[in-house]
Scaffold this motif. Structure first.
Motif, PDB file in Angstrom:
ATOM      1  N   PRO A   1       0.842  -1.199   0.000  1.00 24.65           N
ATOM      2  CA  PRO A   1       0.000   0.000   0.000  1.00 24.65           C
ATOM      3  C   PRO A   1       0.879   1.251   0.000  1.00 24.65           C
ATOM      4  N   ILE A   2       0.307   2.357  -0.405  1.00 22.53           N
ATOM      5  CA  ILE A   2       1.085   3.598  -0.476  1.00 22.53           C
ATOM      6  C   ILE A   2       1.096   4.255   0.904  1.00 22.53           C
ATOM      7  N   THR A   3       2.124   3.932   1.660  1.00 27.50           N
ATOM      8  CA  THR A   3       2.355   4.499   2.983  1.00 27.50           C
ATOM      9  C   THR A   3       3.304   5.687   2.842  1.00 27.50           C
ATOM     10  N   PRO A   4       3.517   6.456   3.905  1.00 31.25           N
ATOM     11  CA  PRO A   4       4.517   7.529   3.823  1.00 31.25           C
ATOM     12  C   PRO A   4       5.908   7.016   3.414  1.00 31.25           C
ATOM     13  N   ALA A   5       6.284   5.832   3.877  1.00 36.50           N
ATOM     14  CA  ALA A   5       7.593   5.268   3.508  1.00 36.50           C
ATOM     15  C   ALA A   5       7.643   4.933   2.018  1.00 36.50           C
ATOM     16  N   ILE A   6       6.569   4.391   1.490  1.00 39.86           N
ATOM     17  CA  ILE A   6       6.511   4.071   0.056  1.00 39.86           C
ATOM     18  C   ILE A   6       6.514   5.364  -0.755  1.00 39.86           C
ATOM     19  N   SER A   7       5.773   6.367  -0.298  1.00 42.93           N
ATOM     20  CA  SER A   7       5.769   7.669  -0.970  1.00 42.93           C
ATOM     21  C   SER A   7       7.183   8.227  -1.038  1.00 42.93           C
ATOM     22  N   GLU A   8       7.896   8.153   0.068  1.00 40.15           N
ATOM     23  CA  GLU A   8       9.274   8.670   0.106  1.00 40.15           C
ATOM     24  C   GLU A   8      10.162   7.913  -0.875  1.00 40.15           C
ATOM     25  N   ARG A   9      10.000   6.596  -0.929  1.00 39.41           N
ATOM     26  CA  ARG A   9      10.810   5.775  -1.847  1.00 39.41           C
ATOM     27  C   ARG A   9      10.507   6.132  -3.303  1.00 39.41           C
ATOM     28  N   ILE A  10       9.224   6.263  -3.642  1.00 37.58           N
ATOM     29  CA  ILE A  10       8.835   6.611  -5.014  1.00 37.58           C
ATOM     30  C   ILE A  10       9.383   7.988  -5.377  1.00 37.58           C
ATOM     31  N   CYS A  11       9.214   8.959  -4.472  1.00 38.95           N
ATOM     32  CA  CYS A  11       9.675  10.322  -4.750  1.00 38.95           C
ATOM     33  C   CYS A  11      11.189  10.370  -4.943  1.00 38.95           C
ATOM     34  N   LYS A  12      11.906   9.674  -4.083  1.00 36.48           N
ATOM     35  CA  LYS A  12      13.372   9.654  -4.200  1.00 36.48           C
ATOM     36  C   LYS A  12      13.783   9.096  -5.561  1.00 36.48           C
ATOM     37  N   HIS A  13      13.176   7.995  -5.954  1.00 34.48           N
ATOM     38  CA  HIS A  13      13.486   7.384  -7.259  1.00 34.48           C
ATOM     39  C   HIS A  13      13.142   8.332  -8.407  1.00 34.48           C
ATOM     40  N   MET A  14      11.948   8.912  -8.363  1.00 36.86           N
ATOM     41  CA  MET A  14      11.531   9.805  -9.440  1.00 36.86           C
ATOM     42  C   MET A  14      12.430  11.038  -9.522  1.00 36.86           C
ATOM     43  N   ASN A  15      12.752  11.640  -8.392  1.00 36.66           N
ATOM     44  CA  ASN A  15      13.586  12.842  -8.386  1.00 36.66           C
ATOM     45  C   ASN A  15      15.006  12.553  -8.866  1.00 36.66           C
ATOM     46  N   GLN A  16      15.542  11.388  -8.525  1.00 39.52           N
ATOM     47  CA  GLN A  16      16.913  11.052  -8.926  1.00 39.52           C
ATOM     48  C   GLN A  16      16.999  10.583 -10.378  1.00 39.52           C
ATOM     49  N   ASP A  17      16.010   9.804 -10.808  1.00 39.88           N
ATOM     50  CA  ASP A  17      16.135   9.134 -12.108  1.00 39.88           C
ATOM     51  C   ASP A  17      15.184   9.635 -13.201  1.00 39.88           C
ATOM     52  N   HIS A  18      14.158  10.381 -12.823  1.00 39.40           N
ATOM     53  CA  HIS A  18      13.156  10.768 -13.827  1.00 39.40           C
ATOM     54  C   HIS A  18      12.722  12.225 -13.668  1.00 39.40           C
ATOM     55  N   SER A  19      13.672  13.109 -13.467  1.00 38.75           N
ATOM     56  CA  SER A  19      13.343  14.523 -13.264  1.00 38.75           C
ATOM     57  C   SER A  19      12.637  15.117 -14.486  1.00 38.75           C
ATOM     58  N   ASP A  20      12.965  14.632 -15.671  1.00 37.53           N
ATOM     59  CA  ASP A  20      12.301  15.125 -16.881  1.00 37.53           C
ATOM     60  C   ASP A  20      10.815  14.772 -16.875  1.00 37.53           C
ATOM     61  N   ALA A  21      10.485  13.604 -16.345  1.00 39.65           N
ATOM     62  CA  ALA A  21       9.081  13.199 -16.256  1.00 39.65           C
ATOM     63  C   ALA A  21       8.320  14.096 -15.278  1.00 39.65           C
ATOM     64  N   ILE A  22       8.946  14.441 -14.169  1.00 40.68           N
ATOM     65  CA  ILE A  22       8.284  15.289 -13.175  1.00 40.68           C
ATOM     66  C   ILE A  22       8.001  16.673 -13.767  1.00 40.68           C
ATOM     67  N   ILE A  23       8.943  17.192 -14.514  1.00 41.17           N
ATOM     68  CA  ILE A  23       8.726  18.483 -15.183  1.00 41.17           C
ATOM     69  C   ILE A  23       7.530  18.376 -16.132  1.00 41.17           C
TER      70      ILE A  23
END
Length: 94
Positions: free
Chosen positions: A4-26
């Motif tokens: 389930p999407i817990t705060p810990a899972i949210s943090e993990r997803i955000c860290k991955h997206m910010n490090q590896d997919h910044s173009d997608a976030i933009i």
């Protein structure tokens, strides 16, 4: 069964997206956050209903809330939904 999407899972997803997919976030900010002048963006959190982004637009940092088209069931659903959203955003830019 995925997690389930817990705060810990949210943090993990955000860290991955910010490090590896910044173009997608933009692109999420530009297309789904209705801020086409976004220069940089960061994913702050994700929950079953949407994601919270921070975007730099014309030298101003603004918060953006992007809602999903359905409540996410779990982390796997988040993964597929984020991929689908980026595919749709990229095809709409062409």
């Amino acid at each position: 069964m995925s997690e389930p999407i817990t705060p810990a899972i949210s943090e993990r997803i955000c860290k991955h997206m910010n490090q590896d997919h910044s173009d997608a976030i933009i692109l999420y900010a530009k297309v789904y956050g209705n801020t086409p002048d976004t220069e940089i963006a960061e994913m702050l959190s994700i929950d079953p209903d949407g994601m919270n982004l921070s975007a730099k637009v014309k030298d101003e940092i603004i918060p953006i809330r992007v809602s999903f088209d359905h409540p996410l069931k779990d982390a796997e659903d988040a993964h597929h939904t984020l991929i689908d959203m980026i595919k749709k955003a990229r095809s709409s830019k062409n």
